[in-house]
Design a protein around this motif. Structure first.
Motif, PDB file in Angstrom:
ATOM      1  N   GLU A 113      31.227  50.032  36.121  1.00 21.63           N
ATOM      2  CA  GLU A 113      31.212  49.187  34.922  1.00 21.63           C
ATOM      3  C   GLU A 113      32.143  47.985  35.051  1.00 21.63           C
ATOM      4  O   GLU A 113      32.115  47.098  34.203  1.00 21.63           O
ATOM      5  N   ASN A 114      32.966  47.973  36.104  1.00 23.89           N
ATOM      6  CA  ASN A 114      33.949  46.897  36.243  1.00 23.89           C
ATOM      7  C   ASN A 114      33.908  46.242  37.620  1.00 23.89           C
ATOM      8  O   ASN A 114      34.918  45.720  38.080  1.00 23.89           O
ATOM      9  N   THR A 115      32.750  46.268  38.274  1.00 22.37           N
ATOM     10  CA  THR A 115      32.652  45.671  39.600  1.00 22.37           C
ATOM     11  C   THR A 115      32.831  44.156  39.526  1.00 22.37           C
ATOM     12  O   THR A 115      32.387  43.517  38.582  1.00 22.37           O
ATOM     13  N   SER A 116      33.475  43.602  40.568  1.00 19.57           N
ATOM     14  CA  SER A 116      33.794  42.177  40.540  1.00 19.57           C
ATOM     15  C   SER A 116      32.906  41.340  41.447  1.00 19.57           C
ATOM     16  O   SER A 116      32.981  40.119  41.413  1.00 19.57           O
ATOM     17  N   ASN A 117      32.071  41.973  42.282  1.00 23.18           N
ATOM     18  CA  ASN A 117      31.187  41.196  43.146  1.00 23.18           C
ATOM     19  C   ASN A 117      30.002  42.054  43.564  1.00 23.18           C
ATOM     20  O   ASN A 117      29.985  43.275  43.343  1.00 23.18           O
ATOM     21  N   SER A 118      29.015  41.424  44.163  1.00 24.60           N
ATOM     22  CA  SER A 118      27.768  42.119  44.505  1.00 24.60           C
ATOM     23  C   SER A 118      27.984  43.209  45.546  1.00 24.60           C
ATOM     24  O   SER A 118      27.387  44.282  45.466  1.00 24.60           O
ATOM     25  N   GLU A 119      28.824  42.934  46.538  1.00 19.91           N
ATOM     26  CA  GLU A 119      29.076  43.946  47.575  1.00 19.91           C
ATOM     27  C   GLU A 119      29.630  45.220  46.954  1.00 19.91           C
ATOM     28  O   GLU A 119      29.192  46.328  47.265  1.00 19.91           O
ATOM     29  N   CYS A 120      30.589  45.048  46.064  1.00 20.23           N
ATOM     30  CA  CYS A 120      31.197  46.194  45.398  1.00 20.23           C
ATOM     31  C   CYS A 120      30.176  46.916  44.516  1.00 20.23           C
ATOM     32  O   CYS A 120      30.138  48.152  44.465  1.00 20.23           O
ATOM     33  N   ALA A 140      16.048  35.013  38.271  1.00 15.64           N
ATOM     34  CA  ALA A 140      16.269  36.311  37.635  1.00 15.64           C
ATOM     35  C   ALA A 140      17.274  37.139  38.433  1.00 15.64           C
ATOM     36  O   ALA A 140      18.124  37.818  37.862  1.00 15.64           O
ATOM     37  N   VAL A 141      17.180  37.061  39.751  1.00 10.92           N
ATOM     38  CA  VAL A 141      18.117  37.800  40.600  1.00 10.92           C
ATOM     39  C   VAL A 141      19.536  37.282  40.386  1.00 10.92           C
ATOM     40  O   VAL A 141      20.480  38.070  40.227  1.00 10.92           O
ATOM     41  N   ASP A 142      19.704  35.960  40.375  1.00  6.75           N
ATOM     42  CA  ASP A 142      21.036  35.385  40.177  1.00  6.75           C
ATOM     43  C   ASP A 142      21.640  35.849  38.858  1.00  6.75           C
ATOM     44  O   ASP A 142      22.814  36.226  38.793  1.00  6.75           O
ATOM     45  N   ALA A 143      20.846  35.822  37.805  1.00  5.50           N
ATOM     46  CA  ALA A 143      21.336  36.227  36.484  1.00  5.50           C
ATOM     47  C   ALA A 143      21.681  37.713  36.462  1.00  5.50           C
ATOM     48  O   ALA A 143      22.685  38.135  35.881  1.00  5.50           O
ATOM     49  N   TYR A 144      20.859  38.508  37.110  1.00  2.23           N
ATOM     50  CA  TYR A 144      21.089  39.958  37.158  1.00  2.23           C
ATOM     51  C   TYR A 144      22.384  40.279  37.897  1.00  2.23           C
ATOM     52  O   TYR A 144      23.229  41.041  37.414  1.00  2.23           O
ATOM     53  N   LEU A 145      22.569  39.700  39.072  1.00  2.06           N
ATOM     54  CA  LEU A 145      23.769  39.984  39.851  1.00  2.06           C
ATOM     55  C   LEU A 145      25.016  39.481  39.141  1.00  2.06           C
ATOM     56  O   LEU A 145      26.073  40.123  39.188  1.00  2.06           O
ATOM     57  N   LEU A 146      24.907  38.350  38.471  1.00  2.00           N
ATOM     58  CA  LEU A 146      26.043  37.823  37.725  1.00  2.00           C
ATOM     59  C   LEU A 146      26.418  38.764  36.589  1.00  2.00           C
ATOM     60  O   LEU A 146      27.592  39.054  36.356  1.00  2.00           O
ATOM     61  N   SER A 147      25.427  39.303  35.887  1.00  2.00           N
ATOM     62  CA  SER A 147      25.702  40.181  34.744  1.00  2.00           C
ATOM     63  C   SER A 147      26.266  41.523  35.169  1.00  2.00           C
ATOM     64  O   SER A 147      26.960  42.181  34.398  1.00  2.00           O
ATOM     65  N   ASN A 148      25.999  41.935  36.416  1.00  2.00           N
ATOM     66  CA  ASN A 148      26.447  43.244  36.867  1.00  2.00           C
ATOM     67  C   ASN A 148      27.629  43.187  37.822  1.00  2.00           C
ATOM     68  O   ASN A 148      28.074  44.219  38.322  1.00  2.00           O
ATOM     69  N   ALA A 149      28.158  41.996  38.056  1.00  2.00           N
ATOM     70  CA  ALA A 149      29.349  41.866  38.886  1.00  2.00           C
ATOM     71  C   ALA A 149      30.175  40.695  38.365  1.00  2.00           C
ATOM     72  O   ALA A 149      30.512  39.776  39.087  1.00  2.00           O
ATOM     73  N   SER A 150      30.476  40.750  37.072  1.00  2.00           N
ATOM     74  CA  SER A 150      31.082  39.590  36.426  1.00  2.00           C
ATOM     75  C   SER A 150      32.554  39.800  36.070  1.00  2.00           C
ATOM     76  O   SER A 150      33.205  38.880  35.587  1.00  2.00           O
ATOM     77  N   GLU A 151      33.097  41.000  36.303  1.00  4.26           N
ATOM     78  CA  GLU A 151      34.501  41.229  35.990  1.00  4.26           C
ATOM     79  C   GLU A 151      35.386  40.502  37.006  1.00  4.26           C
ATOM     80  O   GLU A 151      35.089  40.481  38.194  1.00  4.26           O
TER      81      GLU A 151
END
Length: 711
Positions: A651-658, A70-81
């Motif tokens: 809304e346009n973050t490209s990675n988890s750190e960002c 679930a964590v992997d899917a969440y981070l991917l959906s919120n840092a996918s740009e």
């Protein structure tokens, strides 16, 4: 966690971040070996569920019921740009250069050329009062030679611009300033010199960084009256890192010119930097960055999402992002080196490092030349001043409010018998409101004294003076890295540890760790100190509107962790520790319910933006809790612009750190807004929004740890 649909309705009360529904568990205490927790009836308080006294309830650094999938899917959906890195336009790319013509303010127009002639004419007229006709010709030639070097390479590096004895006098004042006011973070010790106008204006020690020849040179290169838009002091220890502060970059002004006067030396010594130094790629100043898209109804839209003819509108506002300013991949670094080869016609990279036995001062076109503050594990600590200049017509604000300049001038005269030069007052923000008078007043400050100092330094560069003190303009070849050093530099740029890696090495919190709430609060603060230094991807606009946000951004990024031992009336800003005390009740057990999507975080940011806009519309006069030296009328617009741009960025973050750093910045922007509003105007929504944002950040810390543990 409850998600909301596009109109703000709650859709369900379960956490759906992996494609499968995860039921929200009933609130219950973690059972920890050796710790007995007596369960009492739960109480709802400010959005938190507590069991008994929350201060006595242990915190377990984990999130119950949250799986690694679930964590992997969440981070991917919120840092996918996809991150949009730098896109440099080469000299021969006529089509793309024509497309940006008229929007970018980087070319020398007829009006700017006319100003150049006026400025040089003013200097010559003052020189004619002091020197023979032959010497005036020599001075003019020396000035134009220096200007030509800056135009071609993007910088002029000067060693020993002032005598060692004068630099030692400056060093005393600088060292005291940094000891008292430096924020002393893990990354560097920083002082916003905007808060210290007396230091900037003090003519007994400021000639090394405010030399009139350098100011004249920048104004000539830019083609108009200039003013400071930023002034910083930084001390840096030996360290290998690729972080926001020192990664290879171009300054965040892609559509206008920006020059800096930079001064570098070995910390505490009247000598040049050793190890940590300024590094640049000369010639890259000739390659502007391409825009990512344009604003449509106030929102950034990439070109590929627009119709072909939509980019040709009357009031075109282009944009790029801060991600387009930093070179983080091998492909991007190769692009920068190819741009240099194209501009200078060279076969192999020319990488310059300002280092050696003498203190370095440089005029650098940092708004378009690829550069960074290179840091290595060896060598000695480095100190520097970074003084940025913009054209007043491009960026008409003031670094320091005119009233603050007058107050500082009086204070300097009373306490130190120091006179402040008209040139210094002008560039700090002491220019007329009437735009028609700005050009004339700027030319008038280049009086006989300024002209004489400029002539003296030009004579030194040309070897026409007999003195032990010999300021020297260093040639690029004299500063160039060897082939071996270039390869070491490339490896550092591409493979040095970033903020997240450096933070992880500290092992501040471990998954499953149990601690008291006070311990958890303390460790959360330590993690914040790293995450607020993470990379953001804020938008940059061709009309320069992002310049307004710099003051508000610095209230967050450069927070010191602890409050220094100084008097309450001091000009130092509040620390992270002091500002967070108002919010500590929301730093509790991480929970799945508190994790938010990027859409929810953006919605919170827009709520904050609306509050700021309402206050601006009502002409609310902000307080001065954060000890600002800017005009109070500029405080709310600065916060408003920062919040707007954070909403776009999240809304346009490209990675988890960002994603984590941007979400944290939105919380601190909320706190900044809350602190500058008079109590009588305080909107209770600020407390609610801030609480939600902080709880999200706390839960994100555990979420990322779950991901790492199961990677």
């Amino acid at each position: 966690m409850s998600f909301k649909d596009s109109v703000g309705r709650k859709t369900d009360t379960s956490l759906d971040i992996s494609g499968t529904k995860l039921p929200v568990e009933h609130e219950k205490a973690h059972q920890v070996p050796g710790i007995s927790v007596e369960l009492e009836s739960s109480k709802k308080l400010d959005g938190r569920v507590t069991v008994g006294d929350p201060k006595l309830t242990p915190v377990v650094f984990d999130i119950e019921g949250l799986t690694s999938d679930a964590v992997d899917a969440y981070l991917l959906s919120n840092a996918s740009e996809k991150r949009r890195g730098p896109d440099l336009i080469l000299k021969g790319d006529v089509t793309r250069r024509d497309r940006i013509s008229g929007v970018y303010k980087i070319e020398i127009t007829e009006a700017k050329e006319a100003f150049r002639s006026e400025l040089l004419g003013k200097l010559k007229s003052e020189w004619e009062k002091l020197y023979s006709p032959d010497k005036v010709v020599q001075l003019e030639k020396a000035f134009l030679t220096l200007a030509q070097q800056v135009e071609q390479d993007g910088l002029a590096a000067v060693s020993s611009i002032i005598p060692t004895s004068d630099f030692e006098h400056f060093l005393e004042a600088y060292t005291e300033l940094m000891e008292v006011h430096g924020n002393k973070t893990w990354l560097h010790s920083y002082v916003d010199l905007r808060r210290h106008p007396e230091f900037l204006m003090n003519s007994s020690h400021n000639e090394g960084f405010f030399h009139p020849l350098l100011i004249a040179l920048i104004a000539y290169e830019m083609g108009g009256p200039i003013r400071l838009n930023d002034a910083r002091a930084k001390d840096a220890e030996p360290m290998v890192a690729v972080t926001l502060d020192n990664m290879l970059h171009i300054d965040n002004v892609p559509f206008t010119k920006e020059f800096k006067i930079t001064q570098f030396w070995q910390k505490g010594e009247a000598k040049g930097p050793d190890g940590q130094c300024f590094v640049c790629l000369p010639g890259t100043n000739m390659t502007p960055r391409a825009p990512d898209g344009k604003l449509v109804d106030g929102k950034p839209v990439p070109f590929e999402k627009l119709e072909a003819d939509e980019s040709d509108t009357e009031d075109l506002v282009l944009y790029t992002t801060e991600a387009g300013s930093v070179f983080r991949t091998e492909e991007e670094l190769t692009g920068a080196l190819n741009a240099q080869k194209d501009a200078l016609g060279i076969d192999k990279p020319l990488v310059l490092g300002l280092r050696g036995e003498e203190v370095f001062t440089a005029v650098a076109e940092t708004g378009s030349m690829v550069h960074h503050r290179y840091r290595v594990q060896g060598g000695n600590p480095r100190s520097c001043l970074l003084i940025a200049f913009h054209l007043i017509e491009d960026d008409p604000g003031r670094l320091i409010a005119a009233q603050k300049i007058r107050e500082s001038e009086i204070k300097l005269k009373q306490e130190s018998e120091v006179e402040v030069s008209a040139l210094n007052k002008f560039i700090l923000g002491g220019y007329p409101e009437d735009k028609r008078a700005i050009n004339q007043e700027f030319l008038e400050v280049f009086d006989k004294s300024v002209a004489a100092k400029s002539a003296s330094l030009l004579d030194s560069f040309s070897g026409r003076t007999v003195s032990e003190h010999k300021p020297t303009v260093r040639s690029p070849q004299n500063l160039a890295f060897s082939d071996e050093e270039v390869e070491e530099w490339k490896a550092s740029v591409l493979h040095g540890p970033g903020t997240t890696a450096i933070k992880d090495e500290q092992k501040i919190l471990s998954l499953g760790e149990t601690m008291t709430r006070d311990e958890f609060i303390k460790k959360t603060k330590l993690l914040m100190a790293y995450d607020k230094a993470g990379v953001l991807e804020l938008p940059l606009y061709s009309d320069g509107r992002e310049e307004k946000r710099k003051w508000a951004r610095n209230q967050i990024r450069e927070l010191t962790l602890e409050t220094p031992d100084i008097v309450a009336s001091d000009v130092s800003p509040l620390s992270l520790d002091a500002r967070l005390k108002d919010w500590e009740s929301y730093i509790t057990q991480p929970r799945k319910e508190d994790i938010k999507s990027k859409a929810e975080l953006a919605a919170h940011a827009r709520e904050l933006q609306q509050i700021a806009q309402k206050l601006m519309n009502s002409n609310v006069f902000p307080t001065d809790e954060l000890n600002s030296k800017i005009d109070k009328k500029d405080i709310l617009p600065s916060i408003h612009q920062l919040i707007h741009d954070l909403a776009v960025a999240i809304e346009n973050t490209s990675n988890s750190e960002c994603f984590v750093s941007t979400g944290l910045f939105i919380f601190w922007a909320c706190d900044t807004l809350k602190r500058v509003i008079p109590r009588s105007e305080l909107d209770p929504k600020l407390e609610e929004i801030g609480a939600e944002l902080l709880k999200h950040y706390v839960s994100m810390l555990a979420t990322l740890e779950i991901q790492k543990q199961h990677a």
